[in-house]
Design a protein around this motif. Structure first.
Motif, mmCIF file in Angstrom:
data_model
loop_
_atom_site.group_PDB
_atom_site.id
_atom_site.type_symbol
_atom_site.label_atom_id
_atom_site.label_comp_id
_atom_site.label_asym_id
_atom_site.label_seq_id
_atom_site.Cartn_x
_atom_site.Cartn_y
_atom_site.Cartn_z
ATOM 1 N N ALA A 126 0.946 -1.098 0.285
ATOM 2 C CA ALA A 126 0.099 0.078 -0.106
ATOM 3 C C ALA A 126 1.310 1.219 -0.464
ATOM 4 O O ALA A 126 1.146 2.311 0.983
ATOM 5 N N SER A 127 1.422 1.117 -0.985
ATOM 6 C CA SER A 127 2.195 2.762 -1.184
ATOM 7 C C SER A 127 2.053 3.814 -1.883
ATOM 8 O O SER A 127 0.987 3.277 -3.427
ATOM 9 N N PHE A 128 1.714 5.012 -1.775
ATOM 10 C CA PHE A 128 1.153 5.963 -2.084
ATOM 11 C C PHE A 128 2.290 7.040 -2.639
ATOM 12 O O PHE A 128 3.201 7.368 -1.808
ATOM 13 N N ILE A 129 1.787 7.507 -3.916
ATOM 14 C CA ILE A 129 2.470 8.426 -3.839
ATOM 15 C C ILE A 129 1.855 10.065 -4.214
ATOM 16 O O ILE A 129 0.660 10.057 -5.126
ATOM 17 N N ARG A 130 1.915 10.760 -3.020
ATOM 18 C CA ARG A 130 1.183 12.216 -3.958
ATOM 19 C C ARG A 130 2.232 12.929 -4.719
ATOM 20 O O ARG A 130 3.435 13.670 -4.946
ATOM 21 N N ILE A 131 2.116 13.980 -5.862
ATOM 22 C CA ILE A 131 1.927 13.842 -6.644
ATOM 23 C C ILE A 131 2.000 15.370 -7.253
ATOM 24 O O ILE A 131 0.863 15.547 -6.668
ATOM 25 N N GLY A 132 2.934 16.606 -6.386
ATOM 26 C CA GLY A 132 3.278 17.716 -6.333
ATOM 27 C C GLY A 132 2.954 18.532 -7.741
ATOM 28 O O GLY A 132 3.265 18.184 -8.708
ATOM 29 N N ASN A 133 2.617 20.022 -7.545
ATOM 30 C CA ASN A 133 3.012 20.194 -8.595
ATOM 31 C C ASN A 133 4.488 20.917 -9.517
ATOM 32 O O ASN A 133 4.730 21.244 -9.891
#
Length: 686
Positions: A295-302
């Motif tokens: 359960a790996s999560f990437i919050r991709i930013g601007n």
């Protein structure tokens, strides 16, 4: 009159209007017709009563003594700030008379609207205004200044702006904050991540600056600007080489995995370390942590999309969850934007059918060139919800264009902004708390309504009311210009193509104030890509002349000393709050963050004032020396109003106005600058 306005005292539900993913629910405390306190709404299902300092101090902005009360007419040279008050009838009459004459002489394409999402209410940003300019037949603005490159890149992989429900990230076992200073720009993602951390999740931040989020993370990985795609490809190399990919997920839900497997062999950790500045051992460690955590999560930013290679960077990072099958685990996957989950009926709201024929399109990132270099010139500019003299790239060129005496400029804003200083007519705008509007987050799934809490400030008018007046004065007779705000909200929410909005109506929102859309997980399911799968190999990109596989493309070299990143700060949001004294005091002063090795080489010590320059312009900032950036990189934070620093901290005078690889996006973070120590401190006006 709205009941909220009638009630002079009480606590009223509201919505934060800022261009921020969190879109918080608010409680406005009102006494004797005036808002005296802003709190978070504890009943909001995502933001749960927590708000940032920017919004907590919003009353300082609403009741700022500098706020405009009446329409103004220029009576001195452009840029001098010399205006006199006029009435609304004269203002509207002056604008439409000028436009009627201009249309007869030059055609409607000589008029350009320029706006963005300074207020995220849908009616005020893409409602009556779009209807008006569609009917007028003006030039069309391409809304490219923020997220378009990344949106196009993510879409090439995932089919649209869709990710996991942020509320599910409390179940994430690994959270990677990639190119996002979430502590300052997405605080509720931080709150959710903290819950995951208490359950054992590890948090990694990847960025060019050891900012607040980097300091909060368990592991901060600094990298060179514009090399994010290379780092992601290096991770893929390790994942494939060490058999850490989910072959069953790749077979069921992706296309192009075999081509990608072969492609990433060229991105071995040693090669990628030479590109990114991230040690090869750290690349391997990062990949192994990611590959071994379901359960790996990437919050991709601007941040990573504001480069010449920004679209491909986002596309590349967005491929990672497919390799490990993270999407099939609760709390696993990614979020770049979730706006696709709450997609509204834009055609009904904007009414493109009112435009009688196709007209030219102008990229908002190229405003300076548009004002100075077009063969068929722009002769009138109408600016609202935006402050291009401060926020647009290559700002000196923009301001040169705004100085044209033959350019009739109108600005609708709460303040006499940097752009308004060049205007012929300035119109006072309401704040969001004085309007009815619809709010759709691009991060969470909650749809919200704002109803007026206070009466309009002075003689200010909302965008909806303003464009109704302009339509009437232009003689537009269509029913679309007589629609009420309630009518427009009903039309906007009536979107048969998006079942997620089923059951969310104007009436429901007027009663409940917010409701969460019914969004299902992406998998199992079919995406909106041509294949219906995650496209690791994209034929659509190939047909556009772009690499079909994720690829690292180096940034252009402008020949200056440093890569320059003009990042956001903690207490402003773009130019919003930069002219409000309370927020300026909280942020203190504009700084240039640089590595101690570079500073020593240039004879610069912490706190010295430095000149930062390139062929586009120059500014003066205070040096903040340390180890928060890699050698060869400098970072500024915040867009500072001219009146807060004598106009000498205009960082967008340094930024390029080239178009990114996808969507015509902005390349704010791809510029290069030189730096030298100043023997004097810059003059300051505040």
């Amino acid at each position: 009159m709205n009941n909220y306005i009638k009630e002079e005292t009480g606590v009223f539900k509201s919505v934060c209007p800022l261009d921020c993913p969190d879109q918080c629910g608010l409680l406005l405390h009102k006494e004797d017709g005036r808002i005296v306190r802003v709190d978070g709404d504890p009943e909001h299902p995502v933001t749960r009563g927590a708000i940032c300092n920017k919004v907590r101090n919003m009353t300082e902005r609403i009741y700022d003594a500098k706020r405009l009360r009446t329409p103004l007419k220029r009576v001195g040279p452009k840029g001098a700030g010399l205006f006199e008050p006029i009435g609304w009838d004269e203002a509207i009459g002056t604008i439409t008379a000028h436009w009627k004459e201009l249309i007869a002489d030059k055609g409607a394409e000589a008029i350009l609207p320029y706006s963005f999402y300074g207020n995220m209410g849908r009616l005020g940003t893409e409602g009556m205004d779009r209807r008006f300019f569609n009917k007028l037949g003006s030039s069309r603005l391409l809304y490219t200044i923020c997220q378009i490159a990344g949106t196009e890149g993510y879409k090439a992989t995932m089919g649209g702006s869709v990710g996991i429900d942020p509320e599910d990230t409390v179940h994430s076992q690994l959270i990677i904050m990639w190119g996002i200073n979430a502590v300052s720009t997405n605080m509720h993602q931080i709150m959710l991540a903290e819950k995951a951390r208490k359950n054992g999740a590890k948090i990694i931040a990847i960025d060019v600056h050891h900012n607040r989020t980097g300091k909060w993370a368990d592991w901060f990985i600094p990298l060179r600007p514009g090399t994010d795609a290379a780092l992601a490809l290096g991770m893929m190399h390790v994942l494939f080489a060490e058999a850490m990919v989910d072959e069953a997920f790749l077979e069921a839900y992706t296309i192009g995995s075999e081509e990608l497997r072969e492609h990433v062999k060229a991105y071995d950790p040693v090669t990628v370390a030479g590109i990114t500045g991230v040690p090869a051992d750290d690349i391997c460690k990062l990949a192994r942590i990611y590959g071994s955590t379901p359960a790996s999560f990437i919050r991709i930013g601007n941040g990573l999309q504001h480069h010449d290679n920004g679209g491909m960077a986002i596309r590349t990072v967005s491929c990672l969850p497919a390799l490990t099958g993270a999407w099939q685990h609760k709390g696993g996957g990614a979020i770049k934007s979730n706006s696709g989950h709450v997609q509204h009926n834009t055609r009904a709201l904007q009414r493109p059918d009112l435009r009688e024929r196709p007209t030219r399109q102008i990229n908002m990132n190229l405003l300076g060139s548009a004002l100075l270099e077009l063969e068929q010139p722009i002769h009138s500019l109408f600016v609202y919800n935006c402050n291009p003299a401060l926020v647009a790239p290559n700002a000196n060129k923009v301001r040169e264009g705004l100085l044209r005496e033959d350019l009739f400029t109108v600005v609708h804003d709460l303040f006499l902004t940097e752009t308004a200083m060049y205007a012929d007519i300035v119109l006072p705008a309401t704040s969001s708390f004085e309007n009815t509007d619809l709010y759709l987050s691009y991060w969470h799934h909650v749809v919200q309504i704002q109803e007026p809490v206070i009466a309009p400030y002075g003689e200010s008018k909302s965008n909806v009311e303003l464009f109704r007046l302009l339509a009437r004065s232009m003689g537009f007779a269509e029913e679309a210009f007589r629609d009420t705000e309630a009518d427009m909200i009903r039309q906007t929410l009536d979107n048969e193509s998006n079942p997620n909005l089923e059951g969310i109506t104007y009436e429901v929102l007027a009663d409940e104030k917010f409701r969460k859309a019914s969004v299902k997980p992406l998998f199992p399911g079919r995406l909106a890509t041509p294949s219906g799968r995650i496209e690791l190999y994209s034929s659509s990109l190939k047909t556009r002349g772009l690499p079909p596989l994720p690829t690292y493309i180096p940034l252009p070299d402008e020949g200056a000393m440093f890569r320059f990143i003009p990042a956001p700060n903690h207490n402003f949001l773009n130019s919003t709050f930069s002219n409000n004294d309370k927020h300026v005091r909280m942020e203190k002063q504009p700084k240039l963050i640089m590595n101690k090795e570079d500073a020593a080489r240039l004879g610069i010590t912490d706190g010295d004032y430095v000149r930062v320059w390139n062929s586009r312009g120059a500014c003066e900032l205070a040096a903040s020396v340390g180890a928060d950036v890699l050698p060869g990189v400098v970072v500024s934070q915040g867009l500072w109003a001219d009146d807060a620093n004598g106009g000498k901290a205009l960082v967008n005078s340094l930024t390029p106005d080239r178009e990114a690889d996808m969507g015509g996006g902005a390349t704010f973070f791809s510029g290069q600058v030189n730096v030298e120590r100043l023997d004097r401190q810059p003059e300051r006006t505040a």
